[in-house]
Enzyme design. Structure first.
Site, PDB file in Angstrom:
ATOM      1  N   GLY A 163       1.485  27.901  31.549  1.00  0.00           N
ATOM      2  CA  GLY A 163       0.709  29.008  30.996  1.00  0.00           C
ATOM      3  C   GLY A 163       1.034  30.338  31.644  1.00  0.00           C
ATOM      4  CB  CYS A 164      -0.726  33.556  31.204  1.00  0.00           C
ATOM      5  SG  CYS A 164      -0.741  33.577  29.401  1.00  0.00           S
ATOM      6  CG  PHE A 165      -0.691  30.210  36.411  1.00  0.00           C
ATOM      7  CD1 PHE A 165       0.234  29.525  37.193  1.00  0.00           C
ATOM      8  CD2 PHE A 165      -1.541  29.471  35.601  1.00  0.00           C
ATOM      9  CE1 PHE A 165       0.323  28.142  37.159  1.00  0.00           C
ATOM     10  CE2 PHE A 165      -1.470  28.085  35.554  1.00  0.00           C
ATOM     11  CZ  PHE A 165      -0.533  27.426  36.337  1.00  0.00           C
ATOM     12  CG  PHE A 373      -4.445  37.063  36.132  1.00  0.00           C
ATOM     13  CD1 PHE A 373      -4.907  37.065  37.438  1.00  0.00           C
ATOM     14  CD2 PHE A 373      -4.020  38.262  35.581  1.00  0.00           C
ATOM     15  CE1 PHE A 373      -4.936  38.241  38.174  1.00  0.00           C
ATOM     16  CE2 PHE A 373      -4.047  39.443  36.301  1.00  0.00           C
ATOM     17  CZ  PHE A 373      -4.510  39.433  37.607  1.00  0.00           C
TER      18      PHE A 373
END
EC number: 2.3.1.74
Length: 389
Positions: A163-165, A373
């Site tokens: 994911g985004c992190f 994050f």
């Protein structure tokens, strides 16, 4: 007689991991955010959902995004109508796309990074590949090794579904690889394509609609190594420290589930508050050893999960408006490209710093922070030291 300790010491680099080159790539299909709601509701056969379309228009207007790049063209979507429905079994069709296109887009970014680095690709010792777009065996790391013509003995690490992190995660892993393997040159690639998350609108799941207004496609590649060769390699940033943490009371704030219908995302409204309330703790832990407590003295690279997150972080830390300029610029020009975003921002910052004649790659400043994050809620914090432009 050589001891184990002698061997161990000989394997270690002398200096910190350093960013030596950056390359980025996007699909050719560019989508204008101002006209996207009309296109999205037309292509998903949802034009009868008038109120929902108005809500989506407001989401797009508030997104602070001007344009995004997407592999999914109108022609591809017309050939794959199940992808346009909200919850139709469509994973096979999505997988067929991303298994080919994710490494292909990654190759484009990696080729640019290798060209800037200026060294033979045979000198790449490690490959870290990251994507949230699909899963396959052998993985996208294997496919990229073949596409680039890397040595069969290159040491590969494949990261799926982070994911985004994960733009922060790949830097943390590459730092450890570079510093603990003398002479290592680590190629890091993040490649993301929304073919796995695209779906039609639903009145009952507005969080899914938020994702449709934010996400874009892109790939970024970075080459990392310690002890740059003078006059041969041009160091851009040093990776000083890296940490990961799970935020308290954040279970279920961001979830993603790979199902027959593709990858579904669920976001709580509370995400911007949860991140902004906890970001200073990560900053203090990262910068206390350096004696730094003025957050405006740093250059900033923050994952642009959305404008609300950036606004609340800015407010909570009392950041000056220009601190998140590079972050907001990438959000505006590309949307949220998940793991690739922070690497795009790093590239934007070093280029703009050079264009403006600033003395360092970090907007003329010495120290900086990179934040990722994502699901968990997980936060990655990387301390960066800029170098002369």
């Amino acid at each position: 007689m050589v001891t184990v300790e002698d061997v161990w010491r000989a394997q270690r680099a002398r200096g910190p991991a350093t960013v030596l080159a950056i390359g980025t790539a996007t699909p050719p299909n560019c989508v204008d955010q101002s006209t996207y709601p009309d296109y999205y509701f037309r292509i998903t056969n949802s034009e009868h959902k008038v109120e929902l379309k108005e809500k989506f228009k407001r989401m797009c207007d508030k997104s602070m995004i001007k344009k995004r790049y997407m592999y999914l063209t109108e022609e591809i979507l017309k050939e794959n109508p199940l992808v346009c429905e909200y919850m139709a079994p469509s994973l096979d069709a999505r997988q067929d796309m991303v298994v080919v296109e994710v490494p292909k887009l990654g190759k484009e970014a990696a080729t640019k990074a290798i060209k800037e680095w200026g060294q033979p690709k045979s000198k790449i010792t490690h490959l870290v590949f990251c994507t949230t777009s699909g899963v396959d065996m052998p993985g996208a790391d294997y496919q990229l090794t073949k596409l680039l013509g890397l040595r069969p003995s290159v040491k590969r690490l494949m990261m799926y579904q982070q994911g985004c992190f994960a733009g922060g995660t790949v830097l943390r892993l590459a730092k450890d690889l570079a510093e603990n393997n003398k002479g290592a040159r680590v190629l890091v690639v993040c490649s993301e394509i929304t073919a796995v998350t695209f779906r039609g609108p639903s009145d009952t799941h507005l969080d899914s609609l938020v994702g449709q207004s934010l996400f874009g496609d892109g790939a970024a590649a970075i080459i990392i190594g310690s002890d740059p060769i003078p006059e041969v390699e041009k160091p851009l940033f040093e990776l000083v420290s890296a940490a990961q943490t799970i935020l308290p009371s954040s279970d279920g704030a961001i979830d993603g589930h790979l199902r027959e219908v593709g990858l579904t995302f669920h976001l709580l409204k509370d995400v911007p508050r949860l991140i902004s309330m906890n970001v200073e703790k990560s900053l203090v832990e990262a910068f206390q050893p350096l004696g730094i407590s003025d957050w405006n003295s740093l250059f900033w690279i923050a994952h642009p999960g959305g404008p609300a997150i950036l606004d609340q972080v800015e407010l909570k830390l009392g950041l000056k408006e220009e601190k998140l300029r590079a972050t907001r610029h990438v959000l505006s020009e590309y949307g949220n490209m998940s793991s690739a975003c922070v690497l795009f921002i790093l590239d934007e910052m070093r280029k703009k710093s050079a264009e403006e004649g600033l003395k360092t790659t970090g907007e003329g400043l010495e120290w900086g922070v990179l934040f990722g994050f994502g699901p968990g809620l997980t936060v990655e914090t990387v301390v960066l030291h800029s170098l002369c432009t």
